[in-house]
Design a protein around this motif. Structure first.
Motif: not given
Length: 170
Positions: A26-27, A153
């Motif tokens: 997500s990052w 996120t």
């Protein structure tokens, strides 16, 4: 992270490995190499016992990373854990930071504050630590990964302030 986290905080993962991989993915889907990311503490928690794993995860995360020190980032004496201190942060980790984004001052800390620098001049305060259990107040809000609108996120200033009534600071 550690398995107990999945018991303490309801999270949609079957294992801590799945949790960590989801956060890395997500990052990296939201962050480019040149982006600035402020991590508001508790970066490695139980991983601090596994230096290789924390270095591996850190190395996979895109962006210029800044650490605001959290309660699980320090040893029993309050010193930054040596594993975290040795990571390639964009600057020395601090207990709080001030920056600017969206044309206004932003105060970053691991803990929520009742007051913060430039608060009466439209400054925004972002914090973590409370896992969504502490409601937003005015221009102060929890931005931890487990808050519903953050969704594990990294989020932009505009996304994090979308529901705030930001005063004009011109």
């Amino acid at each position: 992270m550690h398995e107990r986290l999945l018991e303490m905080q309801p999270r949609p993962f079957l294992s801590i490995e799945e949790h960590d991989e989801h956060i890395v993915s997500s990052w990296n889907s939201a962050v480019r190499d040149e982006d600035i990311v402020y991590h508001l503490g508790d970066f490695g928690f139980a991983l601090l016992r596994n230096a290789d794993r924390i270095r591996e995860i850190f190395g996979r995360l895109r962006g210029r990373k800044y650490l605001v020190i959290g309660n699980h980032d320090v040893d029993k004496r309050g010193n930054l854990h040596p594993i975290l201190a040795a990571l390639d942060w964009a600057a020395r980790p601090e207990h709080a930071l001030r920056t600017r984004d969206g044309g206004r001052d932003v105060y970053l800390s691991h803990y929520a504050a009742r007051t913060w620098p430039s608060q009466h001049h439209g400054a925004v305060h972002f914090y973590g630590h409370s896992h969504g259990r502490l409601p937003s107040h005015g221009l102060s809000r929890d931005v931890g990964v487990d808050v519903e609108d953050v969704g594990f996120t990294p989020r932009t200033f505009a996304e994090l302030t979308a529901k705030m009534e930001l005063p004009d600071v011109r």
